[in-house]
Scaffold this active site. Structure first.
Site, mmCIF file in Angstrom:
data_model
loop_
_atom_site.group_PDB
_atom_site.id
_atom_site.type_symbol
_atom_site.label_atom_id
_atom_site.label_comp_id
_atom_site.label_asym_id
_atom_site.label_seq_id
_atom_site.Cartn_x
_atom_site.Cartn_y
_atom_site.Cartn_z
ATOM 1 N N SER A 1 0.820 -1.223 0.000
ATOM 2 C CA SER A 1 0.000 0.000 0.000
ATOM 3 C C SER A 1 0.853 1.272 0.000
ATOM 4 O O SER A 1 1.812 1.401 0.756
ATOM 5 C CB SER A 1 -0.913 0.006 1.230
ATOM 6 O OG SER A 1 -1.517 1.282 1.341
ATOM 7 N N THR B 1 -8.590 -1.316 3.079
ATOM 8 C CA THR B 1 -8.502 -1.785 1.686
ATOM 9 C C THR B 1 -8.900 -3.250 1.612
ATOM 10 O O THR B 1 -9.369 -3.834 2.591
ATOM 11 C CB THR B 1 -7.099 -1.475 1.105
ATOM 12 O OG1 THR B 1 -7.120 -1.780 -0.288
ATOM 13 C CG2 THR B 1 -5.988 -2.275 1.772
ATOM 14 N N LYS C 1 -13.406 -3.894 3.168
ATOM 15 C CA LYS C 1 -14.225 -2.676 3.097
ATOM 16 C C LYS C 1 -15.678 -2.912 3.538
ATOM 17 O O LYS C 1 -16.310 -2.012 4.069
ATOM 18 C CB LYS C 1 -14.194 -2.089 1.679
ATOM 19 C CG LYS C 1 -12.812 -1.535 1.316
ATOM 20 C CD LYS C 1 -12.822 -0.850 -0.032
ATOM 21 C CE LYS C 1 -11.418 -0.470 -0.446
ATOM 22 N NZ LYS C 1 -11.373 0.304 -1.690
ATOM 23 N N ASP D 1 -13.667 6.594 -2.071
ATOM 24 C CA ASP D 1 -13.210 6.010 -3.342
ATOM 25 C C ASP D 1 -13.920 6.620 -4.557
ATOM 26 O O ASP D 1 -13.280 7.013 -5.528
ATOM 27 C CB ASP D 1 -13.442 4.490 -3.357
ATOM 28 C CG ASP D 1 -12.380 3.736 -2.573
ATOM 29 O OD1 ASP D 1 -11.241 4.231 -2.475
ATOM 30 O OD2 ASP D 1 -12.690 2.654 -2.058
ATOM 31 N N ALA E 1 -17.727 -5.737 -12.703
ATOM 32 C CA ALA E 1 -18.936 -5.605 -11.882
ATOM 33 C C ALA E 1 -18.627 -5.925 -10.418
ATOM 34 O O ALA E 1 -19.508 -6.351 -9.672
ATOM 35 C CB ALA E 1 -20.025 -6.539 -12.425
ATOM 36 N N GLY E 2 -17.378 -5.706 -10.010
ATOM 37 C CA GLY E 2 -16.989 -5.968 -8.614
ATOM 38 C C GLY E 2 -17.247 -4.751 -7.735
ATOM 39 O O GLY E 2 -18.048 -3.872 -8.078
ATOM 40 N N TYR F 1 -3.184 0.992 -10.899
ATOM 41 C CA TYR F 1 -2.121 1.996 -10.958
ATOM 42 C C TYR F 1 -0.747 1.338 -10.817
ATOM 43 O O TYR F 1 -0.645 0.177 -10.426
ATOM 44 C CB TYR F 1 -2.299 3.074 -9.891
ATOM 45 C CG TYR F 1 -2.256 2.566 -8.472
ATOM 46 C CD1 TYR F 1 -3.417 2.151 -7.836
ATOM 47 C CD2 TYR F 1 -1.055 2.492 -7.772
ATOM 48 C CE1 TYR F 1 -3.380 1.686 -6.542
ATOM 49 C CE2 TYR F 1 -1.013 2.031 -6.464
ATOM 50 C CZ TYR F 1 -2.176 1.625 -5.859
ATOM 51 O OH TYR F 1 -2.143 1.158 -4.577
ATOM 52 N N GLY G 1 -4.890 4.454 -12.530
ATOM 53 C CA GLY G 1 -5.574 4.577 -11.242
ATOM 54 C C GLY G 1 -4.862 5.450 -10.226
ATOM 55 O O GLY G 1 -5.366 5.628 -9.108
#
Ligand code: NDP
Length: 263
Positions: free
Chosen positions: A14, A59, A63, A99, A121-122, A208, A228
């Site tokens: 992260s 993360t 979440k 987000d 579609a997540g 990203y 990203g």
């Protein structure tokens, strides 16, 4: 000194500690941001208070557990049932989601965006589609499998799988799949992606730190694109504003956080 952390599993990759510490150090805010590997999401609240945290980010894959852990959930997080930012408010755990607004912030420079295609579609697709619909944007979802599509149908999106997809003209196409994250896959079969890219103005990828095969194709076709990183920056700026309770200027937070991307 105030203490903040990011909870995730894995969490070692992260960039959040770098981003937030860059703001705290350079703007002389007396705080420190660490990372916490969390294996059991149901322990989130207990560990948050045991560490004496003032706030945290959450993360993958916690979440939704964060949403359930909160004493109160505010704003967009309430709508999507997903929390990525936690604040300790008088020993009550308050949940937010930065987000989706972070993504809106990231695409501010894309003009005349009305018709958006989301690949995937997540969780990310769900947050983005819900946020886009709040702004009355037209949203189409294209996903590999069909099981999760009813959520998007109810939201008022056009939905399809690779087999049922019909091409339209889109202003913006967003890759919200994890295709390209740890592999070199495109988010859909190449002929579909090629036809989509030939009919869009802008492209964005949630991933990203690398040029995904999807962005590589967009680049070859001279389409304006972004990865990203700006989404990551956007959600970070909004989370930091909550951490410091608006005591720092948003533009200064953004400037210092942006510097951490060069580290
Ligand atoms: P989820 O696991 O919730 O959803 C993954 C989605 O990707 C599903 O729709 C899945 O389809 C699809 N998918 C996975 N592999 C492939 C493949 N090979 N081809 C086509 N579709 C595939 O993930 P998230 O929504 O949490 O995350 C999605 C991406 O967004 C990740 O890469 C993540 O790193 C990134 N992200 C970036 C952020 C940022 O700040 N920049 C913030 C949050 C996420 P199916 O339903 O068929 O399995």
């Amino acid at each position: 000194m105030q203490l903040f952390s990011i909870f995730g599993n894995p969490v070692s990759h992260s960039r959040s500690p770098l981003m937030h510490n860059s703001v705290f150090t350079n703007l002389h805010y007396n705080a420190c941001y660490t990372r916490t590997l969390l294996e059991d999401g149901t322990k989130l609240k207990e560990i948050f208070f045991a560490l004496g945290l003032s706030g945290a980010n959450v993360t993958v894959p916690h979440k939704e557990a964060a949403f359930n852990a909160c004493d109160e959930v505010r704003g967009f997080a309430k709508t999507v049932g997903v929390v990525n930012t936690l604040i300790n408010e008088n020993n009550r755990l308050i949940g937010y989601n930065t987000d989706a607004d972070g993504f809106m912030y990231a695409i501010e420079e894309f003009t005349n965006v009305q018709n958006i295609l989301i690949l995937g579609a997540g969780g990310t697709a769900k947050a983005l589609a819900t946020r886009f619909k709040q702004d009355d944007l037209d949203v189409t979802i294209l996903n590999r499998s069909k099981e999760i599509l009813p959520y998007f149908d109810e939201l008022g999106c056009i939905t399809s799988t690779w087999d049922t997809f019909t091409l339209n003209k889109f202003d913006l196409v967003v890759n919200a799949t994890s295709a390209g994250l740890k592999d070199e896959n495109l988010p859909a079969p190449q002929e579909i992606i090629e036809s989509i890219l030939n009919a869009t103005n802008y492209v964005a990828d949630a991933i990203y730190g690398k040029l995904t095969p999807f962005l590589q194709l967009a680049k070859e076709k001279n389409i304006i694109y972004k990865d990203g990183a700006d989404m990551l920056l956007g959600q970070g700026v909004l989370a930091n504003e909550l951490f410091v309770n608006a005591s720092l200027e948003k533009e200064a937070i953004k400037r210092e956080m942006q510097k951490s991307f060069l580290l």
